[in-house]
Design a protein around this motif. Sequence first.
Motif, mmCIF file in Angstrom:
data_model
loop_
_atom_site.group_PDB
_atom_site.id
_atom_site.type_symbol
_atom_site.label_atom_id
_atom_site.label_comp_id
_atom_site.label_asym_id
_atom_site.label_seq_id
_atom_site.Cartn_x
_atom_site.Cartn_y
_atom_site.Cartn_z
ATOM 1 N N ARG A 76 0.829 -1.210 0.000
ATOM 2 C CA ARG A 76 0.000 0.000 0.000
ATOM 3 C C ARG A 76 0.864 1.261 0.000
ATOM 4 O O ARG A 76 0.498 2.269 -0.608
ATOM 5 C CB ARG A 76 -0.942 -0.032 1.207
ATOM 6 C CG ARG A 76 -1.995 -1.153 1.099
ATOM 7 C CD ARG A 76 -2.938 -1.153 2.279
ATOM 8 N NE ARG A 76 -3.970 -2.178 2.125
ATOM 9 C CZ ARG A 76 -4.094 -3.262 2.883
ATOM 10 N NH1 ARG A 76 -3.231 -3.476 3.880
ATOM 11 N NH2 ARG A 76 -5.044 -4.137 2.663
ATOM 12 N N LEU A 77 1.999 1.223 0.677
ATOM 13 C CA LEU A 77 2.924 2.355 0.624
ATOM 14 C C LEU A 77 3.444 2.561 -0.797
ATOM 15 O O LEU A 77 3.635 3.700 -1.248
ATOM 16 C CB LEU A 77 4.090 2.129 1.590
ATOM 17 C CG LEU A 77 3.754 2.216 3.083
ATOM 18 C CD1 LEU A 77 4.939 1.751 3.924
ATOM 19 C CD2 LEU A 77 3.370 3.632 3.475
ATOM 20 N N TYR A 78 3.676 1.479 -1.509
ATOM 21 C CA TYR A 78 4.103 1.570 -2.903
ATOM 22 C C TYR A 78 3.021 2.241 -3.746
ATOM 23 O O TYR A 78 3.320 3.084 -4.604
ATOM 24 C CB TYR A 78 4.409 0.175 -3.436
ATOM 25 C CG TYR A 78 4.809 0.157 -4.892
ATOM 26 C CD1 TYR A 78 6.107 0.431 -5.285
ATOM 27 C CD2 TYR A 78 3.868 -0.133 -5.892
ATOM 28 C CE1 TYR A 78 6.474 0.423 -6.630
ATOM 29 C CE2 TYR A 78 4.218 -0.139 -7.228
ATOM 30 C CZ TYR A 78 5.523 0.141 -7.592
ATOM 31 O OH TYR A 78 5.878 0.132 -8.918
ATOM 32 N N LEU A 79 1.758 1.898 -3.495
ATOM 33 C CA LEU A 79 0.655 2.523 -4.224
ATOM 34 C C LEU A 79 0.574 4.017 -3.911
ATOM 35 O O LEU A 79 0.328 4.836 -4.801
ATOM 36 C CB LEU A 79 -0.663 1.836 -3.858
ATOM 37 C CG LEU A 79 -0.843 0.387 -4.331
ATOM 38 C CD1 LEU A 79 -2.134 -0.194 -3.765
ATOM 39 C CD2 LEU A 79 -0.856 0.303 -5.849
ATOM 40 N N MET A 80 0.760 4.374 -2.644
ATOM 41 C CA MET A 80 0.753 5.790 -2.280
ATOM 42 C C MET A 80 1.862 6.542 -3.001
ATOM 43 O O MET A 80 1.651 7.645 -3.532
ATOM 44 C CB MET A 80 0.918 5.944 -0.764
ATOM 45 C CG MET A 80 -0.206 5.382 0.079
ATOM 46 S SD MET A 80 0.172 5.595 1.854
ATOM 47 C CE MET A 80 -0.879 4.328 2.579
#
Length: 518
Positions: free
Chosen positions: A50-54
């Motif tokens: 999810r951090l990668y998506l952000m």
Amino acid sequence: MPVNGGQGTLARAIEEQEERLLNCVHCGFCLPACPTYRRLGDEADSPRGRLYLMQAVVEGRLDAGSDAFQTHIGRCLGCRACEPVCPSGVEYGHLLELARHLGGSARRPALLARLLLRVFGTGWLARPAMLAGRVLRATGLPALATRLLSGRHRSGERRDRQGRGEEPGRIARAATGAGLGLAMLAASSPARELFHKRLAARPARREHRAVGHGKDATGASAAGRGNGATGASAPGPAAAGLSTVAPPDPPTVALLTGCVQAGLFARVNEATARVLTANGYRVVPAAAQGCCGALHAHGGDLEAARDMARRNIGAFEGANPDFLAMNASGCGAAMAAYGSLLADDRLMGDRARQLAERVRDVSQLLADRGPVKGAPLPLRVTYDAPCHLLHAQGVADPPARVLESVPGLEVVPLDGAAECCGGAGIYGLTHPGLGGWIGSDKVRSVLATGADALVTGNPGCMMQIGAGLALAGSRIPVVHLVELVDESYRRAGLYGPQASRGNMPAGIRAATQPGRSA
């Protein structure tokens, strides 16, 4: 690609975390701690995914309205179990709220989520909604409907065991919509049978016993730790009011009465005031307080959360207590983060930080004072740690110390006590599939303990786990930590006639009344 608005806010937050993000060695410690990754096995449903998506949205490689961003950010429980295990110290919860705020700006949230947040965030809607819930609960219809649904679930479980191959938790997910709502409402009922029937039928145990190889119910080591009490015997009944251990100048506390807590768990607020007073605190009212904004911040409606924070800051500053007492861990985590929430507010930022420093969970306040011992409660209980108490606020030991202070109480460890129950604010209602799957695992752990009751410290957890237990056909009640202490004190005679249920001293009653703000 230039960023602005919510995207710019997320970009600035990620920039502030840049050093920690760059230090991330992709160790994967967050993966086994993440309830959604453990069940779905998708990297995008893990914290680092999810951090990668952000990061991809901030850099312009992904649109915030895309299905990928909306789905995987939306699936996160926000339990923050990833934060304590992250060696880089990434403040994931803060970034998640900003990401949801950005996602909500790009694509309108689902109708149910918007409706729930609107009701809880508006006093003139929340009060009649809670009143309707109490009236419906009093009819017994929610409990009856839950029993009927539990029969269907047990029938479905038998079919599953015959090899139909459905994934775990299918039965727990069968009750959705109105059925799940009714089960949660039924779970908010007082545990009268536990306190009046089971206790009356059992002789008091002479000593408290904690079961588990040197570990308490939260997983913390019990070695070298006392029973958490002052060592003094419980004082006798007072002629009137409350018998307390108050010093000449007792510390003052103001209780956040909350929205769901005031609407469906007023008894917990009243018990909290009685128990704190018996332990030497002076409980003062904070007029005009309202919803803390936790549900809104968690759901990404940060502007509404900030408005609620500003109102509460004014209300509690007016009361000027030494501490703000929290008996709902989600609310406590939200108010402890007011400084971060209003960091960019030049007028309120410093005031928010100062108020946040005074936030304490009721278990912390009690543990700091002993707590005073009451009468024995010959019960076998197990404790589930609310995520926003254990992970977000880092409070692990005080609840165990409070439980240890209750004579005769047998506390058995709960497997997976540190994992989310699937409630996560309104998540259990808006994501009944995944929330039910996670919740069903919690229910199985509770049933395996053979406990008389489950103890926790958050109303959402009480309703989520209580509904799951009832739908599984179990009659194990879920009670708040202070309800156990309150019953122990009542049986010990620490409360005088004015403090009996329904006839509390005026000052304490005023301190437990919900705010009347809009």
